[in-house]
Design a protein around this motif. Structure first.
Motif, short mmCIF file in Angstrom:
data_model
loop_
_atom_site.label_atom_id
_atom_site.label_comp_id
_atom_site.label_asym_id
_atom_site.label_seq_id
_atom_site.Cartn_x
_atom_site.Cartn_y
_atom_site.Cartn_z
N ASN A 113 24.11 -5.26 37.95
CA ASN A 113 22.82 -4.68 37.59
C ASN A 113 21.89 -4.75 38.79
O ASN A 113 21.57 -5.83 39.27
CB ASN A 113 22.22 -5.46 36.42
CG ASN A 113 20.88 -4.93 35.97
OD1 ASN A 113 20.13 -4.33 36.73
ND2 ASN A 113 20.56 -5.16 34.71
N TRP A 114 21.49 -3.58 39.27
CA TRP A 114 20.50 -3.51 40.34
C TRP A 114 19.30 -2.75 39.79
O TRP A 114 19.36 -1.54 39.61
CB TRP A 114 21.07 -2.81 41.57
CG TRP A 114 20.06 -2.65 42.65
CD1 TRP A 114 19.43 -3.64 43.35
CD2 TRP A 114 19.54 -1.42 43.15
NE1 TRP A 114 18.56 -3.10 44.26
CE2 TRP A 114 18.61 -1.74 44.16
CE3 TRP A 114 19.77 -0.09 42.86
CZ2 TRP A 114 17.90 -0.77 44.87
CZ3 TRP A 114 19.06 0.88 43.56
CH2 TRP A 114 18.15 0.53 44.56
N ARG A 125 35.68 -14.84 46.78
CA ARG A 125 34.44 -15.51 47.16
C ARG A 125 33.28 -14.54 46.92
O ARG A 125 33.46 -13.33 46.91
CB ARG A 125 34.49 -15.92 48.63
CG ARG A 125 35.49 -17.06 48.89
CD ARG A 125 35.52 -17.50 50.35
NE ARG A 125 35.87 -16.38 51.20
CZ ARG A 125 35.30 -16.10 52.37
NH1 ARG A 125 34.36 -16.88 52.85
NH2 ARG A 125 35.66 -15.07 53.07
N ILE A 126 32.10 -15.07 46.74
CA ILE A 126 30.92 -14.25 46.44
C ILE A 126 30.65 -13.26 47.57
O ILE A 126 30.29 -12.11 47.32
CB ILE A 126 29.69 -15.14 46.15
CG1 ILE A 126 29.94 -16.01 44.91
CG2 ILE A 126 28.43 -14.31 46.00
CD1 ILE A 126 30.34 -15.27 43.64
N SER A 138 22.82 -13.00 41.54
CA SER A 138 22.38 -14.01 40.61
C SER A 138 23.12 -13.82 39.29
O SER A 138 23.33 -12.68 38.85
CB SER A 138 20.87 -13.88 40.39
OG SER A 138 20.42 -14.75 39.39
N TRP A 139 23.49 -14.92 38.68
CA TRP A 139 24.13 -14.89 37.36
C TRP A 139 23.57 -16.04 36.53
O TRP A 139 23.56 -17.18 36.99
CB TRP A 139 25.65 -15.01 37.48
CG TRP A 139 26.35 -15.09 36.17
CD1 TRP A 139 26.42 -14.12 35.21
CD2 TRP A 139 27.06 -16.20 35.65
NE1 TRP A 139 27.14 -14.56 34.14
CE2 TRP A 139 27.56 -15.85 34.38
CE3 TRP A 139 27.34 -17.48 36.14
CZ2 TRP A 139 28.29 -16.72 33.59
CZ3 TRP A 139 28.09 -18.34 35.35
CH2 TRP A 139 28.54 -17.95 34.09
N GLU A 140 23.07 -15.71 35.36
CA GLU A 140 22.45 -16.68 34.46
C GLU A 140 21.44 -17.59 35.16
O GLU A 140 21.40 -18.80 34.96
CB GLU A 140 23.53 -17.50 33.75
CG GLU A 140 24.36 -16.67 32.79
CD GLU A 140 25.14 -17.49 31.80
OE1 GLU A 140 25.38 -18.69 32.03
OE2 GLU A 140 25.52 -16.92 30.77
N GLY A 141 20.63 -16.99 36.03
CA GLY A 141 19.58 -17.73 36.71
C GLY A 141 20.02 -18.47 37.96
O GLY A 141 19.19 -19.04 38.65
N LEU A 142 21.31 -18.45 38.26
CA LEU A 142 21.82 -19.12 39.46
C LEU A 142 21.93 -18.13 40.61
O LEU A 142 22.43 -17.02 40.42
CB LEU A 142 23.22 -19.70 39.22
CG LEU A 142 23.37 -20.81 38.19
CD1 LEU A 142 24.85 -21.09 37.96
CD2 LEU A 142 22.66 -22.06 38.69
N VAL A 143 21.48 -18.53 41.79
CA VAL A 143 21.73 -17.73 42.98
C VAL A 143 23.13 -18.09 43.45
O VAL A 143 23.45 -19.26 43.65
CB VAL A 143 20.69 -18.03 44.09
CG1 VAL A 143 21.05 -17.29 45.36
CG2 VAL A 143 19.30 -17.65 43.62
N LEU A 144 24.01 -17.08 43.57
CA LEU A 144 25.40 -17.31 43.90
C LEU A 144 25.58 -17.47 45.41
O LEU A 144 25.11 -16.63 46.18
CB LEU A 144 26.26 -16.16 43.37
CG LEU A 144 26.09 -15.86 41.87
CD1 LEU A 144 27.00 -14.71 41.46
CD2 LEU A 144 26.35 -17.10 41.03
N ALA A 180 34.53 -12.45 31.78
CA ALA A 180 34.65 -11.00 31.72
C ALA A 180 33.39 -10.41 31.10
O ALA A 180 32.80 -11.00 30.19
CB ALA A 180 35.88 -10.61 30.90
N ASN A 181 32.99 -9.27 31.61
CA ASN A 181 31.82 -8.51 31.15
C ASN A 181 30.50 -9.22 31.39
O ASN A 181 29.47 -8.81 30.83
CB ASN A 181 31.96 -8.12 29.67
CG ASN A 181 33.10 -7.15 29.48
OD1 ASN A 181 33.24 -6.20 30.24
ND2 ASN A 181 33.95 -7.42 28.50
N ALA A 182 30.49 -10.27 32.20
CA ALA A 182 29.24 -10.92 32.58
C ALA A 182 28.43 -9.93 33.42
O ALA A 182 29.00 -9.05 34.08
CB ALA A 182 29.51 -12.19 33.36
N THR A 183 27.13 -10.06 33.40
CA THR A 183 26.27 -9.21 34.21
C THR A 183 25.71 -10.01 35.37
O THR A 183 25.09 -11.05 35.18
CB THR A 183 25.11 -8.64 33.37
OG1 THR A 183 25.66 -7.86 32.31
CG2 THR A 183 24.19 -7.77 34.22
#
Length: 172
Positions: free
Chosen positions: A17-18, A32-33, A72-78, A91-94
């Motif tokens: 999502n951008w 890796r990220i 970012s995923w669930e408030g975490l900066v990756l 799977a299907n995480a945003t």
């Protein structure tokens, strides 16, 4: 028999999502990220205008360079060196993508001009804190202005339509 067929690399499908524009990406669970960022920059494009994403086509399609992304995923900066698996991203995480932009700041009281790199998701208050940390400028009781409009400290830069190359004023 081909060993890759018997032992396929586990993958996960994620949504990217951008600023409201959504893309889908299939990535190895062990990626890796930084590799996810590269895949985003090479395979996903989003319709945009000068003001940001244009969800009603037509628009100019622009990839987001890997070195200009923060995920970012669930408030975490990756973090680039960690993997999708280390974050246990299902799977299907945003995953949210923030892109880094260069913004000019004219600090009127100090007669100073500087350029800073920030993310679209940065708030105006965070931008002021960065100016204070990087340049030692007192930002208390000062406002950031864009085109004769004071910006709320809680507003994100992208919601205030701050894009690459925008020059803001710090007044007060």
């Amino acid at each position: 028999m081909d060993p890759d067929v018997m032992n396929p690399v586990p993958t996960v499908e994620i949504k990217v999502n951008w600023q409201g524009a959504i893309g889908t990406l299939v990535v190895p669970y062990s990626a890796r990220i930084i590799e996810v960022k590269l895949l985003i920059s090479q395979t996903l494009t989003f319709p945009v205008t000068a003001d940001g994403p244009d969800l009603s086509w037509p628009g100019i399609v622009v990839p987001i360079a890997a070195d200009r992304q923060e995920l970012s995923w669930e408030g975490l900066v990756l973090e680039d060196q960690l993997t999708v698996q280390s974050y246990n991203i299902p799977a299907n995480a945003t995953i949210l993508v923030f892109n880094k932009i260069k913004v000019g700041i004219s600090i009127v009281a100090n007669n100073l001009y500087c350029e800073v790199f920030v993310y679209h998701g940065t708030t105006v208050g965070e931008l002021k804190a960065k100016i204070h940390a990087d340049y030692g400028v007192d930002v208390a009781h000062k406002v950031v202005r864009k085109e004769n409009r004071n910006l709320d400290d809680r507003a994100t830069l992208w919601s205030a339509r701050v894009v690459e190359g925008t020059v803001l004023l710090l007044l007060g």
